[in-house]
Design an enzyme around this catalytic site. Structure first.
Site, PDB file in Angstrom:
ATOM      1  N   ARG A 171       0.891  -1.324  -0.113  1.00  0.00           N
ATOM      2  CA  ARG A 171       0.005  -0.119   0.133  1.00  0.00           C
ATOM      3  C   ARG A 171       0.857   1.274   0.048  1.00  0.00           C
ATOM      4  O   ARG A 171       2.007   1.085   0.296  1.00  0.00           O
ATOM      5  CB  ARG A 171      -0.964   0.096   1.259  1.00  0.00           C
ATOM      6  CG  ARG A 171      -1.933  -1.059   1.224  1.00  0.00           C
ATOM      7  CD  ARG A 171      -2.701  -0.896   2.614  1.00  0.00           C
ATOM      8  NE  ARG A 171      -2.035  -1.106   3.833  1.00  0.00           N
ATOM      9  CZ  ARG A 171      -1.529  -0.262   4.327  1.00  0.00           C
ATOM     10  NH1 ARG A 171      -1.953   1.210   4.294  1.00  0.00           N
ATOM     11  NH2 ARG A 171      -0.780  -0.577   5.522  1.00  0.00           N
ATOM     12  N   HIS A 181      -9.792  -4.969  12.570  1.00  0.00           N
ATOM     13  CA  HIS A 181      -8.700  -5.754  11.925  1.00  0.00           C
ATOM     14  C   HIS A 181      -8.325  -6.932  12.518  1.00  0.00           C
ATOM     15  O   HIS A 181      -7.346  -7.109  13.536  1.00  0.00           O
ATOM     16  CB  HIS A 181      -7.337  -4.570  11.823  1.00  0.00           C
ATOM     17  CG  HIS A 181      -6.580  -4.957  10.768  1.00  0.00           C
ATOM     18  ND1 HIS A 181      -5.078  -4.774  10.796  1.00  0.00           N
ATOM     19  CD2 HIS A 181      -6.435  -5.951   9.503  1.00  0.00           C
ATOM     20  CE1 HIS A 181      -4.190  -5.323   9.904  1.00  0.00           C
ATOM     21  NE2 HIS A 181      -5.239  -5.817   9.131  1.00  0.00           N
ATOM     22  N   LYS A 195      -2.167 -13.533  11.854  1.00  0.00           N
ATOM     23  CA  LYS A 195      -3.552 -13.546  11.755  1.00  0.00           C
ATOM     24  C   LYS A 195      -4.022 -14.795  10.847  1.00  0.00           C
ATOM     25  O   LYS A 195      -4.794 -15.524  11.313  1.00  0.00           O
ATOM     26  CB  LYS A 195      -4.347 -12.354  11.165  1.00  0.00           C
ATOM     27  CG  LYS A 195      -4.026 -11.013  12.281  1.00  0.00           C
ATOM     28  CD  LYS A 195      -4.899 -10.046  11.880  1.00  0.00           C
ATOM     29  CE  LYS A 195      -4.999  -9.615  10.482  1.00  0.00           C
ATOM     30  NZ  LYS A 195      -3.850  -9.108  10.163  1.00  0.00           N
ATOM     31  N   THR A 196      -3.674 -14.643   9.633  1.00  0.00           N
ATOM     32  CA  THR A 196      -4.191 -15.819   8.723  1.00  0.00           C
ATOM     33  C   THR A 196      -3.618 -17.164   9.305  1.00  0.00           C
ATOM     34  O   THR A 196      -4.471 -18.016   9.195  1.00  0.00           O
ATOM     35  CB  THR A 196      -3.545 -15.386   7.333  1.00  0.00           C
ATOM     36  OG1 THR A 196      -4.090 -14.143   6.905  1.00  0.00           O
ATOM     37  CG2 THR A 196      -4.023 -16.397   6.304  1.00  0.00           C
ATOM     38  N   ARG A 213       2.089 -12.260  -2.185  1.00  0.00           N
ATOM     39  CA  ARG A 213       0.644 -12.381  -1.261  1.00  0.00           C
ATOM     40  C   ARG A 213      -0.249 -13.684  -2.399  1.00  0.00           C
ATOM     41  O   ARG A 213       0.081 -13.491  -3.672  1.00  0.00           O
ATOM     42  CB  ARG A 213      -0.238 -11.220  -1.732  1.00  0.00           C
ATOM     43  CG  ARG A 213       0.312 -10.196  -0.430  1.00  0.00           C
ATOM     44  CD  ARG A 213      -0.371 -10.503   0.958  1.00  0.00           C
ATOM     45  NE  ARG A 213      -0.028  -9.234   1.991  1.00  0.00           N
ATOM     46  CZ  ARG A 213      -0.449  -9.255   3.008  1.00  0.00           C
ATOM     47  NH1 ARG A 213      -1.363 -10.103   3.194  1.00  0.00           N
ATOM     48  NH2 ARG A 213      -0.132  -8.268   3.927  1.00  0.00           N
TER      49      ARG A 213
END
Length: 529
Positions: free
Chosen positions: A56, A217, A239-240, A318
């Site tokens: 980003r 988030h 997290k994933t 990703r």
């Protein structure tokens, strides 16, 4: 499915060729191949490169400063104001870029809760970006598409940039701009798919709290007994990986809402980091990389074989895939109120314990701190980790002041009697470069003890500097690593490093207690030693 011409009129585009509306996965794949937008891999997934932007561009994100939203937005380095006139100029530039050619339109929902979801229309001239949207958001069925009316429109004009950015007073020729009152976002100058995902996340973070709903988030999963768990954390904290569990149903891996009915996913897919992806330690994610998945910036040889260990393009490789690629997912993308909340941090200083139990007040402190650490970069002379404090574990995506989200979290923890834990997925035995990263196996054992409740019967000891309670023993975890000081050969060096990190926490939290005592949770965080 056909797309009516009168709907195009509302988009402000001229001389449109063909409109490819909500194409199927096979149709999108065919377009990607025909357009030569990337390559097919031996795993079946299509792979694309996003150019010079592999992440980003937070310094290029702007909101129009106007009534009524201007009184709610926390203006500053995360939420930069732009005038309505400049927004209109850049919107016109994007509309010109998208005119006179074939375009892809993808309609999708953000939010599994019908009471809270938003209908979003994405417009782009690149097939793989439509594919990305199809993966990441909730896919309406044919009947829903017939009645679809967008609440918000995103123009992705990645092929145009703003050459006048200096005279416009902007950061660069890239722009990600939001007009809340007109329900429009525009992306220009960057091809990175995550801008679309996080752009809508930012808007959900604006809309929902104003309705008394918490936007988060975090990833989420649910056990066989209906016990929901939330995993908060910044990129790279796990997290994933940690929410993808063969014994629990995955609700979602990144963005959720919490309303009076419980937890619901914003998305319909997952966006996993895949640098050093190992099928043995992360089998569910590896298995999800197949046809319909979309890879970004991975290194592939001439025969289509992926080298996940090669980060020469970016550390931020990703893969996006529909959540259906995770066999053990929750079809409703929702569940009841959480029993456990887990804050994930990757502490590269190596001083935080693998797992700590938090009181409600400590949870508020560590939530507002949003700590993780980035490892030293490749620049010569940079040898130490860099502490990162991102409020609510996602400050870059929060249009409102962080305390608005913290207030809602505290209320919900109280109302639903939620257990909260801090889990360090980072280093042990020394700083990055000296110590070792926590094994996924050890971290999973800590998570399992939280989820099955066995951690609550442990005997705890205090780590006074950080004001944390840590278990003395846990099944599946070597007892000596539970207190991080035990893992350092040089105890004095541990104490010095711990005091250094504690001071960073204290200095960061000053901003919450300067003007108000309402959020003075400082005594529940690290002390000055």
């Amino acid at each position: 499915m056909s797309f009516k011409v009168n709907k195009i009129d509302k988009l402000g585009l001229n001389n449109i060729g063909k409109v490819f509306y909500n194409l199927s996965y096979e149709e999108l794949f065919s377009h990607e191949v025909t357009n030569k937008e990337g390559v097919e891999t031996t795993l079946g997934a299509y792979s694309v490169d996003t150019g010079i932007f592999t992440g980003r561009s937070p310094k290029d994100k702007y909101f129009v400063k106007q009534d009524p939203s201007k009184k709610y937005i926390a203006w500053g380095s995360m939420n930069i104001p732009i005038s309505k006139e400049l927004f209109d100029t850049l919107l016109n530039k994007a509309q010109k870029q998208l005119s006179g050619k074939n375009i892809y339109i993808q309609d999708a929902y953000c939010g599994a809760s019908k009471e809270s979801r938003k209908s979003v229309r994405f417009v782009t001239e690149v097939a793989w970006q439509a594919h990305f949207v199809k993966n990441m958001f909730i896919r309406p069925n044919e009947n829903e598409l017939k009645e679809f009316s967008p609440d918000f429109v995103v123009y992705n004009a990645c092929k145009c940039s703003n050459k006048d950015y200096k005279s416009d007073g902007l950061n660069s020729d890239v722009f990600i701009i939001f007009n809340i009152e007109e329900n429009i976002a525009v992306i220009g100058g960057t091809w990175y798919g995550g801008e679309m995902k996080k752009g809508i996340f930012s808007m959900m973070n604006y809309w929902l709290p104003l309705e008394g709903k918490l936007s988060m988030h975090c990833s989420a999963n649910v056990g066989k007994n209906g016990d929901t768990a939330l995993f908060f954390g910044l990129s790279g904290t796990g997290k994933t990986t940690l929410s993808t569990d063969p014994d629990r149903k995955l609700i979602g891996d990144d963005e959720h809402g919490w309303d009076d009915n419980g937890i619901f996913n914003f998305e319909g897919g997952c966006y996993a980091k895949c640098v050093n992806l190992d099928p043995k330690s992360e089998p569910e994610i590896y298995a999800a990389i197949k046809r319909d998945a979309l890879l970004e910036n991975v290194v592939i040889d001439e025969s289509g074989v992926i080298d996940f260990a090669d980060a020469s393009k970016t550390e931020n490789t990703r893969v996006s895939y529909p959540i259906e690629h995770i066999e053990n997912h929750e079809p409703s993308l929702s569940a009841g109120h959480p029993k456990n909340i887990i804050f994930l941090t990757a502490d590269a200083f190596g001083v935080l314990p693998p797992v700590s139990k938090l009181s409600k007040e400590q949870a508020m402190y560590y939530f507002l701190s949003g700590y993780t650490a980035k490892v030293a970069g490749t620049e010569r002379g940079v040898t130490e980790p860099v502490a990162t404090f991102s409020a609510c574990f996602g400050e870059a995506f929060l249009p409102l002041h962080p305390t608005e989200y913290a207030k809602l979290l505290g209320q919900k923890i109280d109302k639903h009697k939620v257990n909260v834990f801090l889990v360090n997925t980072g280093w042990s035995g020394g700083v990055y470069g000296v110590g070792k990263r926590m094994s996924i196996k050890a971290t999973r054992s800590c998570i399992n003890a939280i989820l099955d409740g066995s951690i609550n019967s442990s005997e705890f000891e205090a780590i006074s500097l950080f004001n944390l309670q840590v278990p003395k023993s846990l099944s599946g975890v070597e007892s000596n690593i539970l207190n991080p000081r035990n893992t350092w050969e040089n105890k004095e060096e541990y104490d010095k490093t711990a005091e250094k990190l504690a001071k960073m926490f204290i200095d960061n939290f000053e901003k919450y207690i300067k003007n108000s005592a309402e959020f003075d949770y400082s005594k529940f965080g690290p002390n000055k030693g």
